[in-house]
Design a protein around this motif. Sequence first.
Motif, short mmCIF file in Angstrom:
data_model
loop_
_atom_site.label_atom_id
_atom_site.label_comp_id
_atom_site.label_asym_id
_atom_site.label_seq_id
_atom_site.Cartn_x
_atom_site.Cartn_y
_atom_site.Cartn_z
N LEU A 26 17.86 20.59 23.85
CA LEU A 26 17.44 20.82 22.46
C LEU A 26 16.50 19.71 21.99
O LEU A 26 15.58 19.97 21.22
N ALA A 27 16.73 18.47 22.46
CA ALA A 27 15.85 17.36 22.07
C ALA A 27 14.43 17.64 22.57
O ALA A 27 13.44 17.42 21.85
N LEU A 65 20.16 23.86 12.99
CA LEU A 65 19.17 23.38 13.97
C LEU A 65 18.57 24.56 14.75
O LEU A 65 17.35 24.63 14.94
N PHE A 66 19.42 25.50 15.18
CA PHE A 66 18.90 26.69 15.88
C PHE A 66 17.84 27.38 15.03
O PHE A 66 16.80 27.81 15.52
N THR A 72 17.53 31.10 16.94
CA THR A 72 18.64 31.97 16.56
C THR A 72 18.54 33.37 17.16
O THR A 72 19.55 33.88 17.67
N PRO A 73 17.38 34.03 17.14
CA PRO A 73 17.36 35.39 17.71
C PRO A 73 17.80 35.42 19.17
O PRO A 73 18.51 36.33 19.59
N VAL A 421 25.68 35.61 11.95
CA VAL A 421 24.76 34.65 12.53
C VAL A 421 23.55 34.55 11.63
O VAL A 421 23.01 35.56 11.22
N PRO A 422 23.17 33.32 11.27
CA PRO A 422 21.98 33.20 10.44
C PRO A 422 20.74 33.64 11.18
O PRO A 422 20.66 33.49 12.39
#
Length: 423
Positions: A26-27, A65-66, A72-73, A421-422
């Motif tokens: 993720l970084a 963060l996602f 997110t998708p 889920v956002p």
Amino acid sequence: MLLVVAETIPCRPQALVVGAGLTGCLAALALARAGWLVVVVDLLKREALVSRQRAYALSQSSLALFQHLELTPALAPHLWGFERLTLRANQGSAQTHFHWNDLSGDAPPPIGWIAEHRPMMSVLLHHLEQNPHITLQLGSSFSPARGSHGWQQGWDLVVAADGHRSLVRQAMGVGCWGWTYDQSCITVHVRLRGVDPTMAWEVFRGEGPLALLPMGKGSTQVVWSTSRARGAALVAGEPQVFSQALAHALPPGVELMTVLNRPQAFPVALGLAQRLHQGNVLFLGEAAHYCHPLGGQGLNLCWRDVSHLYAMGDKVGKGERPVTWLLRTYGRRRAFDTMATLLATDGLLRLFANSWGLLNPLRWMALKLLRHSGPLRSLVLRPMAYGWGPFAMPQGFNHGSANSGRAHPGSDAGGQRGAPVPR
Ligand SMILES: Cc1cc2nc3c(=O)[nH]c(=O)nc-3n(C[C@H](O)[C@H](O)[C@H](O)COP(=O)(O)OP(=O)(O)OC[C@H]3O[C@@H](n4cnc5c(N)ncnc54)[C@H](O)[C@@H]3O)c2cc1C
């Protein structure tokens, strides 16, 4: 030592990320999105990186963060939302429920999400591989000698995300405060009878906490803390003996039906790096801190590190601030949330998960107070969801935005399992 050669593209600052675990991946994605050129190295090959048998409880801060990284998708189909969390003290059978509305959000979010390691890691590696600004070097040994200097000079920034034994941290001569617990954590996937698929459990037992995390499709991840000796014996012993012991450890009314995979035991410890950066090297994730898995805080804390790296890296990527500002400011912004999370986890463990009978009245009273006081539940739940202190999440990481656009738990709407889920 691995020779890493970065492409030279003018104007983009260059970063080396050591470690392609969940923090390093993720970084790297965050820095690339913030306008950096990134090289990621990991000792492990792809299959070894994805093959961990583990599931994580993710909080609102991780989902934010996602969202900011537009992941997110891709990740939503692999997340299972839970709406309630039950805390239970086995001695005296006191318990309390946290509900999503204890988060006092504008809309009804779940309290958290459960994500399995394999699909989540596969999605992240796929995004790394597809990103033209990231070079991924897996199966590469990166081994600066202890106390060696100079190897990091060719980079604007080195991100050490190489886990709790961090070789990079050792090479930079940075020590670690902390202690080991005489406990191991056993993780195993099971099918249970008598559980609600939208409810997670944290049971405070005398030998250590036991978490039940619903993963959808009828399966549950068990995170069971016990003494090191018992943990080692249980995972090495007969499957039948393990099943009997687990069945005995489950809360009343919950029955073990099937054990779905081989149980594994991990020693647990608490540690905090004595500095969060040294020279141009930043320590992120478990290279900087690690804690007991009680409350599922570890990975969420690692990803709040990444959120801050992203917010600051963005300013450097746009040329608004120098890298030296990022290095200086990062430690100050992360210190409080990191220390508070470690201390809270350790305090909870000492207060609730031991067999000292003298503490029983205190535990009973704490759970009773929580049960009857919404504001108190909110006070406890909010730091678990968003981190500790006003700077736990970077400015502009909108809590509320993680709470909109959802399907209902258990539905398969829109290809999502679980959720909300956002988007
Ligand atoms: C039993 C258990 C249950 C847990 N449950 C939860 C939970 O429910 N929720 C939660 O939030 N957290 C949980 N955690 C914590 C979570 O697993 C960790 O916080 C997280 O995995 C840390 O990720 P990381 O990327 O920082 O480190 P790691 O996952 O350790 O990754 C480090 C990477 O660096 C690589 N590496 C190491 N040395 C080098 C080198 N010299 N050169 C190149 N690469 C190197 C390694 O191969 C590895 O891929 C749990 C932990 C345990 C033990």
